[in-house]
Design a protein around this motif. Structure first.
Motif, short mmCIF file in Angstrom:
data_model
loop_
_atom_site.label_atom_id
_atom_site.label_comp_id
_atom_site.label_asym_id
_atom_site.label_seq_id
_atom_site.Cartn_x
_atom_site.Cartn_y
_atom_site.Cartn_z
N SER A 176 2.64 -9.47 -5.73
CA SER A 176 1.44 -8.96 -6.37
C SER A 176 0.26 -9.70 -5.76
CB SER A 176 1.49 -9.21 -7.89
OG SER A 176 0.28 -8.79 -8.47
N LEU A 221 4.84 -5.32 -10.81
CA LEU A 221 5.54 -5.57 -9.55
C LEU A 221 7.00 -5.13 -9.61
CD1 LEU A 221 5.53 -6.78 -6.68
CD2 LEU A 221 5.98 -9.03 -7.71
N PHE A 254 0.03 -4.15 -4.71
CA PHE A 254 1.23 -4.93 -4.39
C PHE A 254 1.45 -4.88 -2.89
CE2 PHE A 254 2.37 -3.22 -8.77
CZ PHE A 254 1.92 -4.36 -9.41
N ASN A 272 -1.97 -5.22 -11.40
CA ASN A 272 -2.00 -4.54 -10.10
C ASN A 272 -3.42 -4.16 -9.68
OD1 ASN A 272 -2.52 -2.25 -11.62
ND2 ASN A 272 -1.16 -0.93 -10.43
N PRO A 330 2.26 -10.71 -11.60
CA PRO A 330 3.07 -9.50 -11.50
C PRO A 330 2.65 -8.40 -12.48
CG PRO A 330 4.30 -11.23 -12.62
CD PRO A 330 3.06 -11.87 -12.08
#
Ligand code: HEC
Ligand code: HEC
Length: 502
Positions: free
Chosen positions: A148, A181, A160, A156, A153
């Motif tokens: 990420s 992620l 990613f 976003n 994670p």
């Protein structure tokens, strides 16, 4: 830096302790309190709160979808997702091992349908890490190649990053569907030839050395696309298989109205189901967490002494970090060379199906495979250490099978790595045959490990006890996870035989 300041902090405290123990020899209770205070201080100083488990749903920002997670569980164990019906996530990510490997180096396609010590088939290149707890990881895989970009994670907003062909465009910033992620990652395994897909689809396209693995069933259509990538074509075949199955159409239709209305199951739906199942596999409430939250009896005295070594003299927390973006996973999620011996199965039918790196094809270049930078050679991600006691083998290639040995390597890498013998280390016979060179690895050793760390026998045992027992969430054990194996899967195929679950 963190450990430096930890030392600075613990130092004076240790002196205080010495003074008090000396004057209060008759009071073990007081000594116990001092030990607790030291451990509390060490944890606080390292940034550890013991509350990460409870932070999961708030970070996700929504409740879990039980139906979707259950569909993910069925897919996890259903060989329909493998183009030759011979492997699926569960073949390598086993519930008997907290959804990690039963092997030192993973065995993927063309296996004997067994998951456990007697699994057989061609070796891939690396050991399968736990899938449990991975939704907390800011990057995935041994060389961190799926990441990420925000370092979180759950976020976003920056997208990613994956290697070619996905790159940074396949999972762009603020994608409304690929929000985590783990969802992006779940697009990947079905495309891995050695793990799940098989070689048939690409026979003749990736080099003659692989043609021998073509089992001749030719199930992989269509061929590699114009850009030379075969990932999307493979994904298409996976969803064709799901769409061709009435039971899956019904299950996906129960979650996605577009499918219920007759539209196709797409690969992101598969990925979301898999990720949702992973979201149910968070086992991050161990004795060390309960201790940090105030339950001083959660850890034994030996584990507490081990904690002081881990966060102090042992220097472990410098890489196995617990602060900030590490999400208390005991990893800095950065790449280091620590001197892991290079075991390599032989390449060929029934042996290995991955060509290893280096002139002797018996090495693993780790991060360099992704960056192309020779300075990154042999670098691997600091392993997150939660539930590590449940692993049958350690490091990216499982070259050690005893936790004590894995820890000892860190204390004196030059000596331990140079005297390594695969047989003594307990690896399977087919992994005892070839050893890649160790000197080039040691020449790049992380500066933090270049000086040996001297621990007394008692300190070492305490450190092992801490890593083994205090980081273990009892919910991650096979007693709790083997029941997740479905009695039957929608394809109607048999599930694999999970030896350790019987
Ligand atoms: C052949 C065995 C095998 C199969 C089958 C397999 N994996 Fe893996 N998995 C691995 C290996 C090996 C790695 C590490 C690879 C590397 O770092 O190069 C890995 C890594 C992962 C990771 C990242 C773990 C971490 O610590 O970063 C996740 C998540 C994951 N796999 C999920 C899945 C899912 C979901 C499936 C099924 C769709 C699956 N895997 C199928 C072997 C397998
Ligand atoms: C310089 C950074 C660094 C330090 C310091 C460090 N480690 Fe590690 N550790 C790593 C890396 C990197 C790996 C994974 C290496 C690999 O698999 O190639 C690892 C792997 C491990 C493993 C094996 C886990 C698995 O996935 O199989 C254990 C156990 C471990 N470390 C414990 C410790 C302990 C205990 C200490 C303190 C004595 C320590 N480490 C200090 C970087 C470090």
């Amino acid at each position: 830096m963190a450990a430096g300041s930890a030392r600075g902090w613990i130092g004076p405290l240790a002196i205080t302790l010495a003074c008090c123990v000396a004057t209060t020899v008759a009071s073990p209770a007081l000594a116990q309190q001092d030990l607790d205070a030291q451990v509390r201080a060490a944890l606080r100083n390292a940034g550890f709160t013991g509350t990460i488990q409870a932070q999961f749903l708030p970070a996700l920002g929504r409740p879990l979808n039980a139906k979707l997670a259950n569909l993910g569980r069925l897919l996890w164990f259903d060989k329909l997702g493998g183009l030759h019906d011979d492997n699926t996530c569960g073949g390598c990510h086993s519930p008997s091992r907290a959804f990690g490997d039963t092997q030192s180096i993973a065995i993927g396609i063309q296996n004997n349908n067994v998951v456990g010590p007697h699994r057989q088939g061609p070796r891939n290149q690396r050991r399968t890490p736990f899938a449990s707890n991975t939704p907390f990881y800011p990057n995935l895989m041994w060389n961190g190649r799926f990441a990420s970009i925000s370092g979180d994670p759950f976020d976003n907003s920056l997208g990613f990053r994956f290697p070619y062909p996905e790159g940074t465009t396949r999972f762009p910033p603020n994608d409304p569907i690929v929000t985590h992620l783990s969802i992006a990652q779940a697009h990947m395994p079905p495309t891995e030839l050695t793990e799940v897909a098989g070689f048939t689809c690409t026979a003749g396209t990736i080099g003659p050395e692989f043609d021998q693995f073509d089992d001749g069933r030719g199930a992989c259509l269509p061929p590699a696309d114009a850009t030379g990538t075969r990932n999307d074509p493979i994904r298409e075949v996976v969803v064709q298989r799901l769409n061709g199955n009435a039971a899956y159409r019904q299950l996906f239709g129960g979650i996605y109205p577009s499918v219920a209305a007759g539209g196709p199951i797409d690969i992101s739906m598969f990925a979301r189901a898999i990720a949702e199942f992973e979201f149910t596999l968070i086992f991050a409430d161990a004795p060390v967490d309960r201790f940090a939250r105030g339950d001083t009896r959660a850890m034994s005295e030996q584990e507490k002494r081990g904690a002081l070594v881990f966060f102090g003299k042992g220097g472990c927390v410098q890489c196995h970090a617990v602060a900030g973006q590490s999400n208390e996973m005991f990893s800095d999620f950065k790449m280091h060379v620590i001197g892991v011996p290079q075991i390599a199965p032989r390449f060929g039918v029934g042996e290995g199906n991955v060509v290893f790196d280096g002139p002797g094809q018996d090495e693993d270049f780790g991060l360099e495979q992704i960056t192309g930078n020779p300075a990154d050679r042999y670098k691997f991600r600091s392993s997150p250490l939660r539930n590590v006691a449940l692993q049958p083998a350690f490091f990216h290639n499982g070259s050690m099978t005893r936790l004590e040995d894995a820890i000892r390597l860190h204390l004196d890498p030059y000596t331990v790595a140079r005297s390594y013998e695969p047989k003594r280390a307990g690896v399977d016979k087919d992994l005892q045959l070839r050893l890649g060179p160790i000197e080039p690895v040691l020449a790049r050793l992380d500066p933090l490990l270049q000086e040996p760390t001297h621990l007394t026998g008692g300190e070492f045992q305490a450190l092992v006890a801490f890593v083994r027992d205090a980081l273990l969430d009892p919910r991650a054990t096979k007693q709790n996870l083997c029941p997740l194996i479905p009695d039957s899967v929608p394809s109607g195929y048999s599930t694999m035989i999970f030896e350790e679950c019987r």
